[in-house]
Design a protein around this motif. Structure first.
Motif, PDB file in Angstrom:
ATOM      1  N   GLU A  20      -2.664  54.833 -28.045  1.00  0.00           N
ATOM      2  CA  GLU A  20      -3.431  54.259 -26.939  1.00  0.00           C
ATOM      3  C   GLU A  20      -3.783  52.795 -27.222  1.00  0.00           C
ATOM      4  N   PHE A  21      -3.788  51.980 -26.166  1.00  0.00           N
ATOM      5  CA  PHE A  21      -4.209  50.591 -26.276  1.00  0.00           C
ATOM      6  C   PHE A  21      -4.858  50.176 -24.958  1.00  0.00           C
ATOM      7  N   GLN A  22      -5.567  49.060 -24.976  1.00  0.00           N
ATOM      8  CA  GLN A  22      -6.226  48.536 -23.787  1.00  0.00           C
ATOM      9  C   GLN A  22      -5.296  47.560 -23.069  1.00  0.00           C
ATOM     10  N   CYS A  23      -4.879  47.920 -21.874  1.00  0.00           N
ATOM     11  CA  CYS A  23      -3.966  47.100 -21.078  1.00  0.00           C
ATOM     12  C   CYS A  23      -4.789  46.206 -20.144  1.00  0.00           C
ATOM     13  N   TYR A  24      -4.508  44.901 -20.133  1.00  0.00           N
ATOM     14  CA  TYR A  24      -5.296  43.938 -19.357  1.00  0.00           C
ATOM     15  C   TYR A  24      -4.606  43.542 -18.052  1.00  0.00           C
ATOM     16  N   LYS A  25      -5.437  43.344 -17.009  1.00  0.00           N
ATOM     17  CA  LYS A  25      -4.951  42.874 -15.708  1.00  0.00           C
ATOM     18  C   LYS A  25      -6.050  42.017 -15.072  1.00  0.00           C
ATOM     19  N   PHE A  26      -5.681  41.196 -14.095  1.00  0.00           N
ATOM     20  CA  PHE A  26      -6.700  40.591 -13.251  1.00  0.00           C
ATOM     21  C   PHE A  26      -7.247  41.692 -12.340  1.00  0.00           C
ATOM     22  N   ARG A  27      -8.557  41.745 -12.182  1.00  0.00           N
ATOM     23  CA  ARG A  27      -9.150  42.810 -11.359  1.00  0.00           C
ATOM     24  C   ARG A  27      -8.732  42.617  -9.906  1.00  0.00           C
ATOM     25  N   SER A  28      -8.165  43.666  -9.323  1.00  0.00           N
ATOM     26  CA  SER A  28      -7.701  43.607  -7.933  1.00  0.00           C
ATOM     27  C   SER A  28      -8.427  44.615  -7.035  1.00  0.00           C
ATOM     28  N   MET A  29      -9.381  45.368  -7.600  1.00  0.00           N
ATOM     29  CA  MET A  29     -10.121  46.367  -6.845  1.00  0.00           C
ATOM     30  C   MET A  29     -11.623  46.131  -6.969  1.00  0.00           C
ATOM     31  N   MET A  30     -12.361  46.727  -6.048  1.00  0.00           N
ATOM     32  CA  MET A  30     -13.804  46.781  -6.214  1.00  0.00           C
ATOM     33  C   MET A  30     -14.083  47.675  -7.427  1.00  0.00           C
ATOM     34  N   PRO A  31     -15.066  47.327  -8.262  1.00  0.00           N
ATOM     35  CA  PRO A  31     -15.388  48.199  -9.397  1.00  0.00           C
ATOM     36  C   PRO A  31     -15.656  49.626  -8.930  1.00  0.00           C
ATOM     37  N   ASN A  32     -14.974  50.607  -9.534  1.00  0.00           N
ATOM     38  CA  ASN A  32     -15.135  52.005  -9.117  1.00  0.00           C
ATOM     39  C   ASN A  32     -14.876  52.928 -10.295  1.00  0.00           C
ATOM     40  N   LYS A  33     -15.476  54.091 -10.283  1.00  0.00           N
ATOM     41  CA  LYS A  33     -15.393  55.033 -11.395  1.00  0.00           C
ATOM     42  C   LYS A  33     -14.051  55.748 -11.486  1.00  0.00           C
ATOM     43  N   ASP A  34     -13.234  55.677 -10.410  1.00  0.00           N
ATOM     44  CA  ASP A  34     -11.946  56.377 -10.403  1.00  0.00           C
ATOM     45  C   ASP A  34     -10.779  55.486 -10.823  1.00  0.00           C
ATOM     46  N   ALA A  35     -11.077  54.263 -11.275  1.00  0.00           N
ATOM     47  CA  ALA A  35     -10.009  53.305 -11.584  1.00  0.00           C
ATOM     48  C   ALA A  35      -9.089  53.794 -12.694  1.00  0.00           C
ATOM     49  N   ASN A  36      -9.641  54.594 -13.632  1.00  0.00           N
ATOM     50  CA  ASN A  36      -8.831  55.085 -14.748  1.00  0.00           C
ATOM     51  C   ASN A  36      -8.180  56.437 -14.464  1.00  0.00           C
ATOM     52  N   LEU A  37      -8.376  56.946 -13.243  1.00  0.00           N
ATOM     53  CA  LEU A  37      -7.856  58.275 -12.925  1.00  0.00           C
ATOM     54  C   LEU A  37      -6.824  58.257 -11.799  1.00  0.00           C
ATOM     55  N   ASN A  38      -7.091  57.451 -10.777  1.00  0.00           N
ATOM     56  CA  ASN A  38      -6.235  57.470  -9.582  1.00  0.00           C
ATOM     57  C   ASN A  38      -5.460  56.179  -9.412  1.00  0.00           C
ATOM     58  N   GLN A  39      -4.160  56.330  -9.151  1.00  0.00           N
ATOM     59  CA  GLN A  39      -3.311  55.178  -8.888  1.00  0.00           C
ATOM     60  C   GLN A  39      -3.662  54.557  -7.544  1.00  0.00           C
ATOM     61  N   ALA A  40      -3.321  53.266  -7.403  1.00  0.00           N
ATOM     62  CA  ALA A  40      -3.479  52.616  -6.104  1.00  0.00           C
ATOM     63  C   ALA A  40      -2.439  53.176  -5.137  1.00  0.00           C
ATOM     64  N   THR A  41      -2.875  53.445  -3.910  1.00  0.00           N
ATOM     65  CA  THR A  41      -1.972  53.968  -2.883  1.00  0.00           C
ATOM     66  C   THR A  41      -1.887  52.976  -1.731  1.00  0.00           C
ATOM     67  N   LYS A  42      -0.953  53.209  -0.834  1.00  0.00           N
ATOM     68  CA  LYS A  42      -0.785  52.317   0.314  1.00  0.00           C
ATOM     69  C   LYS A  42      -2.036  52.387   1.185  1.00  0.00           C
ATOM     70  N   GLY A  43      -2.588  51.214   1.501  1.00  0.00           N
ATOM     71  CA  GLY A  43      -3.804  51.164   2.305  1.00  0.00           C
ATOM     72  C   GLY A  43      -5.058  51.538   1.543  1.00  0.00           C
ATOM     73  N   ASP A  44      -4.990  51.510   0.209  1.00  0.00           N
ATOM     74  CA  ASP A  44      -6.136  51.884  -0.631  1.00  0.00           C
ATOM     75  C   ASP A  44      -7.320  50.961  -0.335  1.00  0.00           C
ATOM     76  N   LEU A  45      -8.469  51.558   0.056  1.00  0.00           N
ATOM     77  CA  LEU A  45      -9.655  50.795   0.436  1.00  0.00           C
ATOM     78  C   LEU A  45     -10.333  50.133  -0.758  1.00  0.00           C
ATOM     79  N   ARG A  46      -9.987  50.556  -1.982  1.00  0.00           N
ATOM     80  CA  ARG A  46     -10.594  49.959  -3.167  1.00  0.00           C
ATOM     81  C   ARG A  46     -10.062  48.557  -3.434  1.00  0.00           C
ATOM     82  N   ILE A  47      -8.875  48.249  -2.909  1.00  0.00           N
ATOM     83  CA  ILE A  47      -8.232  46.958  -3.175  1.00  0.00           C
ATOM     84  C   ILE A  47      -8.878  45.862  -2.339  1.00  0.00           C
TER      85      ILE A  47
END
Length: 450
Positions: free
Chosen positions: A307-334
């Protein structure tokens, strides 16, 4: 899935190459050769030595290699180097170079290289035989003359560095591959050797799947059956023929070194010339739209399942499901800025820091979230093969239509097939082609980039 390889044998061959380069460059200072520019000479001989070594496979001396195989390897290496050494006089117009001194240098270097090669060869053998270092645990499935011969080699040639742990006879009434698999997992076995003649095609397929999904090396003890594969590697352990099922180019230290060098140079250029000025601009845009950190980090599985920490520019509103659910088409978190970042793949750029840290490569199988890796490793055959190499920012699967959201098993199966092809057919040229294709796809835009 928690199997880890803790050996440092991958550093041995690069270390030997480094010592040879030091010998080549230091020895010349003891001779009055009248070379006008020693820096150019050093770069010249070092570069040629590496090129000749790659062509000659000079450092591909395995634990079961015999002395009689090393001698012609040394002769080819030294002779080729000698010709190119004297070519330096003509290439760089050095008429004042002392041919006699250059000859003395060549003779001295040849003796030193010969001596160091045999010294390290015997030291490694003694290290394995006396201190039990640099060893690999093995089991053998099958019971016949060839398996007996192989087991005898394991037991008598301790200098090979194989620790024979168990033999499983197919003819035993209580034999089952499940018991073999359990033993492999519980005893940290590194390599599985099996007799092709004693197993059915179905059992061989089971063995292949188990080895792939659990990061173990599987090797054939051949018989008269036909085995069709372009990637089989044929070797001899004394007089016993051995076939390896998967030849991974990036296991070779020279290839690993070249890829790492390319990764570091490429990542450094991106960080210095692009991220240095782009990051502040992106940070302002992200902060203007929503509260939260500029960077987003996520646990993912990399080389050998680590395991390692993968870095990205944040593209979503902070949310507790970010580590569980993939982004989907029309995802309201984005966020609005995040949608643009993801569409252009700019959100992935901070992963060049992961490349610099050694967790990732520029090109390789894309790393998945830990939760997804655990899920797919159970559902998708050979999924774990992807972890034989470092994960990448981009990969062959991504430029072949398998990027973004996984909507069905067909998506992940297609991704795994392309990843395995990449692992088995890696070349630096393939990496460059994938990078160029990734860049053009980012400019044109992709359907699943959301």
């Amino acid at each position: 899935m928690d199997y880890k390889r803790g050996r440092y044998s991958g550093f041995i061959k690069p270390l030997f190459a480094l010592v040879d380069l030091v010998l080549l460059n230091v020895t010349v200072t003891f001779f009055d050769t009248n070379i006008t520019n020693t820096y150019i000479f050093g770069i010249y001989i070092s570069t040629l030595w590496i090129i000749i070594s790659l062509k000659n496979k000079f450092y591909e001396v395995q634990r079961h290699t015999r002395v009689i195989q090393i001698i012609p390897l040394l002769i080819r290496q030294i002779v080729l180097f000698g010709f190119l050494l004297y070519a330096f006089i003509g290439f760089f117009k050095q008429p004042d170079i002392s041919r006699l001194a250059l000859g003395g240098y060549f003779l001295t270097v040849s003796i030193l290289i010969f001596g160091f090669k045999f010294f390290t060869f015997y030291i490694l053998k003694k290290y394995r035989a006396i201190l039990s270092g640099n060893t690999r645990r093995v089991i053998v499935i099958g019971k016949n003359n060839k398996t007996r011969q192989l087991i005898n080699t394991f037991n008598t040639r301790s200098d090979f560095g194989y620790l024979f742990k168990a033999q499983f006879s197919v003819s035993d009434p209580d034999f089952s591959l499940e018991k073999c698999f359990e033993y492999v997992i519980n005893n940290g076995i590194d390599e599985i050797y099996f007799s092709v003649s004693e197993l059915s095609n179905k059992q061989i397929n089971q063995l292949v799947d188990f080895a792939d999904n659990n990061l173990r090396e599987l090797k054939f003890i051949p018989d008269n059956k036909d085995i069709f594969s372009h990637k089989l590697k044929y070797e001899y352990y004394e007089y016993t023929p051995i076939l390896s099922i998967r030849n991974i180019p990036l296991k070779e230290p020279i290839n690993k070194f070249l890829k790492r060098l390319f990764d570091m140079l490429f990542a450094s250029c991106i960080i210095v010339f692009i991220l240095s000025w782009l990051t502040p601009l992106i940070a302002i845009l992200i902060k203007m739209e929503s509260k939260g950190p500029v960077f987003f980090k996520q646990s993912r599985n990399g080389f050998n399942y680590k395991e390692f920490q993968c870095y990205k520019f944040r593209s979503m509103m902070p949310n507790k499901d970010a580590n569980l659910n993939q982004a989907t088409k029309g995802d309201l978190r984005i966020t609005k800025v995040g949608r643009w970042l993801r569409k252009t793949s700019i959100d992935e750029l901070p992963q060049f820091f992961n490349v610099l840290f050694g967790d990732m490569s520029v090109v390789g199988p894309r790393p998945h979230m830990v939760s997804h890796t655990n899920e797919y490793s159970k559902r998708v055959d050979k999924f774990m093969v992807r972890h034989f190499v470092k994960p990448g920012i981009t990969g062959l699967a991504q430029i072949s239509g398998y990027r973004g959201e996984i909507e069905s098993d067909k998506d992940i199966i297609g991704r795994v097939k392309f990843d395995i092809f990449y692992i088995e057919n890696w070349s630096l040229l393939l990496d460059i082609r994938i990078i160029v294709r990734t860049f053009t796809n980012a400019i044109k835009g992709e359907e699943k980039a959301y």
